[in-house]
Design a protein around this motif. Structure first.
Motif, short mmCIF file in Angstrom:
data_model
loop_
_atom_site.label_atom_id
_atom_site.label_comp_id
_atom_site.label_asym_id
_atom_site.label_seq_id
_atom_site.Cartn_x
_atom_site.Cartn_y
_atom_site.Cartn_z
N VAL A 91 -48.58 46.89 -37.97
CA VAL A 91 -49.94 46.46 -37.67
C VAL A 91 -49.81 45.20 -36.84
CG1 VAL A 91 -52.13 45.65 -38.61
CG2 VAL A 91 -50.86 47.48 -39.79
N ILE A 92 -50.31 45.23 -35.62
CA ILE A 92 -50.15 44.13 -34.67
C ILE A 92 -51.52 43.50 -34.40
CG2 ILE A 92 -49.27 43.43 -32.41
CD1 ILE A 92 -47.10 44.82 -34.02
N TYR A 93 -51.72 42.29 -34.89
CA TYR A 93 -52.95 41.55 -34.58
C TYR A 93 -52.73 40.85 -33.25
CZ TYR A 93 -57.11 38.69 -35.32
OH TYR A 93 -58.34 38.08 -35.19
N GLY A 94 -52.69 41.69 -32.24
CA GLY A 94 -52.38 41.33 -30.87
C GLY A 94 -52.29 42.64 -30.10
N VAL A 95 -51.55 42.64 -29.01
CA VAL A 95 -51.46 43.84 -28.18
C VAL A 95 -50.02 44.35 -28.07
CG1 VAL A 95 -53.54 43.32 -26.84
CG2 VAL A 95 -51.33 42.44 -26.06
N ILE A 96 -49.92 45.63 -27.64
CA ILE A 96 -48.63 46.27 -27.42
C ILE A 96 -48.55 46.70 -25.95
CG2 ILE A 96 -48.52 47.10 -29.79
CD1 ILE A 96 -49.11 49.96 -28.55
N ARG A 97 -47.38 47.19 -25.56
CA ARG A 97 -47.20 47.80 -24.24
C ARG A 97 -46.43 49.10 -24.43
NH1 ARG A 97 -43.56 44.65 -20.36
NH2 ARG A 97 -41.89 46.14 -20.45
N ASP A 98 -46.24 49.85 -23.38
CA ASP A 98 -45.56 51.15 -23.45
C ASP A 98 -46.28 52.09 -24.41
OD1 ASP A 98 -43.40 50.19 -21.76
OD2 ASP A 98 -42.64 49.13 -23.53
N SER A 99 -47.60 52.09 -24.37
CA SER A 99 -48.38 52.88 -25.33
C SER A 99 -48.14 54.38 -25.19
CB SER A 99 -49.88 52.58 -25.20
OG SER A 99 -50.36 52.91 -23.91
N ASP A 100 -47.87 54.86 -23.97
CA ASP A 100 -47.59 56.29 -23.79
C ASP A 100 -46.32 56.69 -24.52
OD1 ASP A 100 -48.17 58.90 -22.49
OD2 ASP A 100 -46.23 58.49 -21.53
N ALA A 101 -45.26 55.90 -24.37
CA ALA A 101 -43.99 56.20 -25.05
C ALA A 101 -44.15 56.08 -26.56
CB ALA A 101 -42.89 55.27 -24.54
N ILE A 102 -44.83 55.04 -27.03
CA ILE A 102 -45.06 54.87 -28.47
C ILE A 102 -45.88 56.03 -29.01
CG2 ILE A 102 -46.21 53.43 -30.20
CD1 ILE A 102 -45.30 50.98 -28.55
N GLY A 103 -46.80 56.54 -28.20
CA GLY A 103 -47.64 57.66 -28.61
C GLY A 103 -46.87 58.93 -28.88
N ARG A 104 -45.64 59.02 -28.43
CA ARG A 104 -44.81 60.20 -28.67
C ARG A 104 -43.81 60.00 -29.81
NH1 ARG A 104 -44.83 59.83 -23.01
NH2 ARG A 104 -42.67 59.10 -22.98
#
Length: 161
Positions: A91-104
């Motif tokens: 749980v990140i109280y902030g932002v992430i990147r690479d959301s497409d890769a994480i989505g898989r």
């Protein structure tokens, strides 16, 4: 306990703290639960990377980035390391990147959103201290339950029905 619904759990125990922050869900694992480990940091994911690269028995990494959206506190490499090392989710109280890769990935991630900007890697911050956001205190060792409806934090694990 993998087949739970936070709505059912809070019906059983209505005083269970429920996070008021509206997170977006990333990763294939939309439901995850486990003991809490924490990182408190601002625009620096060095400690997040360090913890993600340690073995876990299904814990949940709670990262208090102060709600800042300046730079990502988790990307695909950190998420992949955490999944490989047995973490249930983050749980990140902030932002992430690479959301497409994480989505898989077979990994659960909740975050405020995305930003492609990398964060610093200096390791500034603190680990395993109580952090608070969304009206909830996330204490290391407490239990976090996350699904499509939200996040609950309980001092003791819920027993399977």
């Amino acid at each position: 306990m993998k087949n739970f619904a936070t709505a059912d759990l809070i019906d059983i125990a209505p005083d269970t703290p429920s996070c008021e922050t509206d997170f977006k869900s990333y990763g294939l694992r939309t439901r995850f639960c486990g003991r809490i480990r924490t990182v408190q940091c601002r625009s620096d994911n060095g400690l997040v990377k360090q913890l993600a690269n340690t073995a876990s028995d299904g814990e949940v990494l709670v990262v208090d980035g102060g709600g800042l959206r300046y730079s990502a506190l988790m990307g695909d490499m950190i998420a992949e390391a955490a999944a490989r090392n047995g973490w249930a989710g983050a749980v990140i109280y902030g932002v992430i990147r690479d959301s497409d890769a994480i989505g898989r990935m077979d990994f659960g991630v909740k975050a405020l959103g995305t930003n492609p900007r990398k964060s610093a890697k200096d390791g500034r911050g603190a680990t395993d201290t109580a952090v608070a956001f969304g009206g909830v205190v996330f204490t290391p060792g407490a239990w976090l339950y996350s699904d499509e409806d939200g996040i609950l934090v309980a001092e003791q694990p819920f027993q399977a029905a």
